[in-house]
Scaffold this active site. Structure first.
Site, short mmCIF file in Angstrom:
data_model
loop_
_atom_site.label_atom_id
_atom_site.label_comp_id
_atom_site.label_asym_id
_atom_site.label_seq_id
_atom_site.Cartn_x
_atom_site.Cartn_y
_atom_site.Cartn_z
N LYS A 60 0.84 -1.20 0.00
CA LYS A 60 0.00 0.00 0.00
C LYS A 60 0.88 1.25 0.00
O LYS A 60 1.84 1.34 0.77
CB LYS A 60 -0.91 -0.01 1.22
CG LYS A 60 -1.87 1.16 1.34
CD LYS A 60 -2.74 1.03 2.59
CE LYS A 60 -3.71 2.18 2.74
NZ LYS A 60 -4.55 2.05 3.96
N SER A 119 -10.20 0.03 7.14
CA SER A 119 -9.53 0.01 5.84
C SER A 119 -8.91 -1.31 5.43
O SER A 119 -8.35 -1.42 4.35
CB SER A 119 -8.46 1.10 5.80
OG SER A 119 -9.05 2.37 5.93
N SER A 149 -9.32 2.28 3.03
CA SER A 149 -8.38 3.00 2.20
C SER A 149 -7.38 2.11 1.47
O SER A 149 -6.65 2.57 0.58
CB SER A 149 -7.59 3.99 3.08
OG SER A 149 -6.86 3.29 4.10
#
Length: 438
Positions: free
Chosen positions: A78, A171, A147
């Site tokens: 990420k 997330s 996210s």
């Protein structure tokens, strides 16, 4: 919809084949890169992926003795984690072209264990709510969640067997539910956040994505330093407690039906499910999480808010402005409420091993509406307890609907075993359509 082509090997299967010499690191890398090339234009899970660099690294792994349990396994990172050899923009134009001087702790541990870092996956802006470009591999009109959007989508599309993300509200669990994969958020503090762009220091938790529970447990073991590996499921059914949470009214029909089905599968497989109701002290815990998150976010992103306000999205700017107005006394009251609920939570698990709760309100919404609501994740993140999304069920649009299991603080190993048991029950046991839990 996702292609019917043969899926990429699971993390544990690929690990075993590489260890036996039946598969090279380069061959696995080529398979992953081919899948990225085939669907990246529609899924858009990646902010950075250089195939030549990936193949060079894979060949180097093939030439050297195995470094660790992730030898040759492709991993997505990420873009909220620092990487010394790849751009790290944190989902914001403020940091376009930024390349840190070192790796985040989680990235370094993946490399030390022989993992092959394929690239950086899309994050929402600073891991908050403003959507990125990624779409759900099951339906590209829909969000993959956030996210950790790119990490979840990349694993769901078979582009990598493993990926890492973060959870400050929901997330990891929510995108795992929307994308139909396993998401594991460990107990708070189990994985070092060093080198992670912070969003809220008392909530931020590093999590992992995989196609199955053993894969998530494998990566979780490397990152946490604990032995969480799962090779076979326990023969003894866990004791499940079905918990609607005070947010049950937010559950749509797809999630309510999924909970019905999950309970039916548990009982059909020989397990027991009790209803667990959280004490009244938990009723305002979600509001406490929102207060703590906003207060800490305004301070974590103080530089960006002060020096680059025009490059912040309107939604994030509003959140930071609100957080800056929260009085310290109000913040401390929320922290006290969280501490009270953490102390009381042990009693909630007195007669069960894990809680069974919704992962998300329903199926993934359309991408135009945002990344979805973390309403069923916030309180567990605040409590710091481990959570796992177990996939295997679908809603009326044939899109994934996950089930979230919650364990006791530091009870991650037992939680993962329960998740594996439930996943196998989903695969092998028919449901009783007459049993309802609504």
């Amino acid at each position: 919809m996702i292609s019917d082509a043969e899926p990429v090997l699971s993390a544990t299967t690929a690990r075993d084949r590489i260890a036996s010499g039946a598969l090279s690191c380069e061959a696995l890398a080529r398979q992953c890169l081919a899948r990225i090339e085939a669907r990246e234009s529609e899924i858009r899970a990646w902010t950075h992926c250089d195939p030549n660099t990936v193949l060079d690294a894979a060949r180097q792994l093939d030439r050297m003795p195995a470094r660790g349990p992730l030898q040759g396994l492709a991993v997505g990172i990420k873009d909220i984690f620092d990487t010394h050899d790849m751009p790290t923009a944190y989902g914001s134009p403020i940091y376009a072209g930024h390349t840190p001087s070192s790796d985040a702790a989680a990235v370094a541990l993946i490399r030390q264990a022989g993992g092959l870092v394929v690239g950086k996956t899309v994050t929402t802006e600073f891991a908050f709510f403003n959507p990125g470009k990624t779409r759900n591999p099951h339906d590209c009109q829909r969000t993959p969640g956030g996210s950790s959007s790119g990490s979840a989508a990349a694993v769901a599309a078979g582009q990598v067997p493993l990926a890492i993300g973060t959870q400050t509200a929901g997330s990891v669990i929510r995108p795992a539910s929307f994308c139909g994969i396993v998401g594991y958020k460990p107990s708070y503090g189990w994985i070092s956040p060093a080198g992670l762009k912070p969003a809220a220091w008392s909530l931020d938790t590093v999590g992992v994505f995989a196609a199955d529970v053993p894969g998530a447990a494998l990566l979780g073991s490397v990152l946490s330093g604990r032995d969480l590996r799962i090779d076979t499921a326990s023969g003894t059914p866990p004791r499940f407690g079905f918990c609607r949470t005070p947010q049950w009214d937010a559950a749509r029909s797809a999630t309510r039906t999924a909970c019905d089905t999950a309970i039916n599968r548990v009982t059909a497989a020989g397990g027991d499910v009790e209803t667990v109701t959280l004490p009244a002290i938990f009723d305002d815990l979600l509001a406490a999480q929102e207060t703590i998150m906003a207060f800490e976010a305004a301070r974590c992103l103080a530089f960006e808010r002060d020096r680059h306000p025009r490059q912040l999205s309107e939604r994030l700017a509003v959140l930071l402005d609100h957080g800056a107005t929260i009085a310290a006394g109000h913040y401390e009251a929320a922290r006290r409420r969280a501490a009270q609920c953490r102390a009381a939570f042990a009693d909630c698990l007195a007669d069960v091993d894990v809680l069974l709760t919704p992962s998300a309100p329903g199926e993934a919404p359309l991408a135009t509406s945002g990344t979805g609501d973390p309403v069923f994740n916030r309180i567990w993140t605040l409590l710091g307890v481990p959570c796992v999304n177990v996939p295997g069920l679908t809603g009326p649009n044939r899109l994934p609907v996950g089930i979230q299991l919650i364990g006791s603080r530091d009870g991650d190993a037992a939680l993962l075993r329960a998740a594996q048991w439930l996943a196998q029950a989903f695969e092998s046991t028919p449901a009783d359509p007459d049993r309802k839990v609504r």
